[in-house]
Design a protein around this motif. Structure first.
Motif, mmCIF file in Angstrom:
data_model
loop_
_atom_site.group_PDB
_atom_site.id
_atom_site.type_symbol
_atom_site.label_atom_id
_atom_site.label_comp_id
_atom_site.label_asym_id
_atom_site.label_seq_id
_atom_site.Cartn_x
_atom_site.Cartn_y
_atom_site.Cartn_z
ATOM 1 N N TYR A 113 0.811 -1.213 0.000
ATOM 2 C CA TYR A 113 0.000 0.000 0.000
ATOM 3 C C TYR A 113 0.846 1.266 0.000
ATOM 4 O O TYR A 113 0.324 2.357 -0.195
ATOM 5 C CB TYR A 113 -0.917 0.017 1.235
ATOM 6 C CG TYR A 113 -2.263 -0.636 0.986
ATOM 7 C CD1 TYR A 113 -2.413 -2.016 1.045
ATOM 8 C CD2 TYR A 113 -3.381 0.122 0.675
ATOM 9 C CE1 TYR A 113 -3.627 -2.623 0.826
ATOM 10 C CE2 TYR A 113 -4.610 -0.484 0.457
ATOM 11 C CZ TYR A 113 -4.734 -1.848 0.533
ATOM 12 O OH TYR A 113 -5.945 -2.433 0.308
ATOM 13 N N ILE A 157 -8.401 5.158 -2.186
ATOM 14 C CA ILE A 157 -6.946 4.953 -2.046
ATOM 15 C C ILE A 157 -6.165 6.040 -2.781
ATOM 16 O O ILE A 157 -5.186 6.586 -2.274
ATOM 17 C CB ILE A 157 -6.557 3.553 -2.585
ATOM 18 C CG1 ILE A 157 -6.861 2.504 -1.538
ATOM 19 C CG2 ILE A 157 -5.109 3.471 -2.963
ATOM 20 C CD1 ILE A 157 -5.945 2.567 -0.327
ATOM 21 N N PHE A 181 -6.440 1.618 9.156
ATOM 22 C CA PHE A 181 -7.460 0.896 8.401
ATOM 23 C C PHE A 181 -6.908 -0.201 7.492
ATOM 24 O O PHE A 181 -7.621 -1.155 7.190
ATOM 25 C CB PHE A 181 -8.303 1.877 7.575
ATOM 26 C CG PHE A 181 -9.097 2.809 8.439
ATOM 27 C CD1 PHE A 181 -10.210 2.355 9.127
ATOM 28 C CD2 PHE A 181 -8.710 4.126 8.600
ATOM 29 C CE1 PHE A 181 -10.939 3.194 9.947
ATOM 30 C CE2 PHE A 181 -9.431 4.983 9.426
ATOM 31 C CZ PHE A 181 -10.548 4.512 10.107
ATOM 32 N N VAL A 182 -5.687 -0.073 7.032
ATOM 33 C CA VAL A 182 -5.120 -1.131 6.170
ATOM 34 C C VAL A 182 -4.350 -2.141 7.024
ATOM 35 O O VAL A 182 -4.543 -3.348 6.892
ATOM 36 C CB VAL A 182 -4.188 -0.533 5.092
ATOM 37 C CG1 VAL A 182 -3.516 -1.640 4.292
ATOM 38 C CG2 VAL A 182 -4.974 0.370 4.164
ATOM 39 N N MET A 215 -9.468 11.904 8.690
ATOM 40 C CA MET A 215 -10.761 11.419 8.186
ATOM 41 C C MET A 215 -11.595 12.597 7.669
ATOM 42 O O MET A 215 -12.244 12.499 6.622
ATOM 43 C CB MET A 215 -11.530 10.707 9.307
ATOM 44 C CG MET A 215 -10.928 9.382 9.723
ATOM 45 S SD MET A 215 -11.360 8.068 8.590
ATOM 46 C CE MET A 215 -13.031 7.755 9.107
#
Lengths: 161, 309
Positions: free
Chosen positions: A25, A107, A125-126, A153
């Protein structure tokens, strides 16, 4: 768990996918590069395994090694990663095509965010780390991490509008 | 939880491919072996002592190293968890690099796959560990051994195909010679895992079995008969799960054979055990209660048939 070479193998099996995912990622979903980085990170970990404090959890330790290795990876080659010209880069899921497109959009937007915001979102979160683990990894207070995730966020929500 | 958070939680996780995983493990094992060698190297201060003593100590060290390497390499009892295991893998890595022809590689990878299965069997037959953590470690080792066995079997099939395409029937011959013990070990591991309801190991065993079926597709292809001219041989089929039509195929029979009484299975288990490992490679424990044993065996066979179907 006993701190032996076998113990290391067990830790490897436990964390290999997480560390691979961590790199994937953060380097524009380049699978080959992510595999190489995963290999190098675990080799580094093996070399330092004698110094690992077995009273502490292995997760934050290996993530810290992966984090430092990634910093060096970018520093040495002065690399930059972009996803703007990539399509269908996310790992396979059962989601529908429209859901995948939406996730890819999220993403891509995360990639455009400031490094600090991007990092806390990915870690939370990943990589699925708790606020405490993120705080330990980034050497910050847990409250500060919570605030930063909240702000990141809010920024992402704005970008998605 | 709002919509964005739900979306972020749905971001998919990627998994390391089996090929990459095996490559990394191989690197780690080599690094572990190198660390062991370096530790021996740290005794170099002895060189400062009188020459005669140094030579004697060095000779002894070399003898010990060579002897230990040979023992580690040859012993089926040296499994993951043993201090000598990295040494064993280092010697194997060396062996892998010196074999160049497909036939030699088929032989080598077959041997490696058998060894990994043998190690998995020995680990699975260890006495009940003292605690859960120890059990977890052993379980991980068994799964790793089975993963590596599956990978080696894939390499065997690839090399056999390469050899066959080049008309080197020696590779196929090697394949024929090296398959019976593999299925015996596999069946013993599966029996043990089933008796312990160890679903993870059973799953891995099935993965290995899937790869073994690729053996079958090559061995069934009688077109690779050595007496046929090379030009008459068709291309090797891709591995398939289709049922074999040729009779007398050893592997398929071993995988699917019905053994209602479990007696033959015990004989099978004893067959591949080397004299030096006899104490470790005992068959899985069998209940002395005849009715119960037959019932358990029937259940296993039912499950095996269901899965094979």
């Amino acid at each position: 768990m006993a701190k032996t070479k076998d113990g290391f193998t067990v830790y490897y099996n436990q964390f290999k996918h997480k560390i691979y995912n961590y790199f994937l990622y953060r380097i524009g979903f380049d699978q080959k590069a992510a595999e190489d980085l995963t290999s190098e990170a675990f080799l580094k970990a093996l070399k330092s395994f004698a110094d690992f404090d077995e009273e502490r959890p292995f997760g934050p330790w290996i993530f810290a090694i992966a984090h430092n290795h990634l910093v060096n990876y970018y520093k040495i080659a002065n690399r930059e990663t972009t996803l703007t010209d990539k399509e269908n880069f996310l790992p396979q899921t059962d989601d529908s095509a429209s859901e995948r497109l939406e996730l890819e959009r999220v993403i891509k937007l995360i990639q455009t965010m400031e490094a600090a915001d991007r990092e806390v979102l990915l870690l939370r979160f990943v990589d699925g780390l708790s606020n405490t683990e993120i705080a330990e990894l980034l050497n910050k207070e847990e409250g500060a991490v919570r605030t930063q995730i909240s702000r990141a966020m809010a920024k992402l929500r704005e970008l998605l509008k | 939880m709002d919509k964005l958070e739900a979306q972020l939680n749905k971001l998919p996780s990627a998994k390391l491919s089996l090929a990459a995983d095996t490559k990394i493990k191989s690197r780690l094992f080599k690094a572990m072996a190198a660390q062991n060698f370096n530790r021996l190297g740290s005794l170099s201060w002895l060189a400062l002592k009188p020459v005669g003593r140094t030579v004697a100590i060095a000779s002894l060290a070399v003898l010990l190293l060579v002897g230990t390497s040979i023992y580690a390499y040859a012993s089926g009892g040296v499994t993951q968890g043993s201090a000598l295991y990295p040494l064993k893998r280092a010697v194997e890595a060396l062996e892998e690099t010196v074999n160049l022809s497909p036939a030699a590689k088929v032989k080598t990878y077959s041997k490696f796959s058998e060894r990994r299965l043998q190690e998995a069997l020995i680990l699975s037959q260890k006495n009940t560990p003292a605690n859960e953590q120890e059990q977890e470690v052993i379980n991980e080792h068994i799964k790793t051994s089975l993963d590596e066995a599956a990978d080696n079997i894939s390499s065997v099939v690839n090399q056999a195909k390469t050899g066959a395409e080049r008309g080197e029937t020696e590779a196929i011959k090697q394949l024929k010679e090296k398959n019976e013990d593999t299925t015996k070990y596999l069946r013993a591991i599966e029996d043990k895992a089933q008796s312990e309801h160890n679903e993870e190991v059973i799953k891995k065993v099935n993965e290995v079995r899937d790869n073994i079926r690729q053996y079958q597709s090559i061995l069934e292809d009688k077109a690779w008969d050595e007496d046929k001219p090379k030009s008459d041989r068709p291309e090797v089929k891709e591995p398939s799960d289709s049922k074999p039509e040729v009779e007398g195929q050893k592997i398929r029979q071993d995988i699917k054979s019905d053994q209602p009484d479990g007696r033959r299975r015990q004989e099978d288990l004893k067959a591949p055990v080397q004299p030096s490992q006899a104490t470790e490679l005992t068959p899985p424990p069998v209940s002395t209660d005849g009715d119960r044993t037959n019932q358990t065996n029937d259940n296993r066979e039912d499950k095996r048939r269901e899965r094979d179907d």
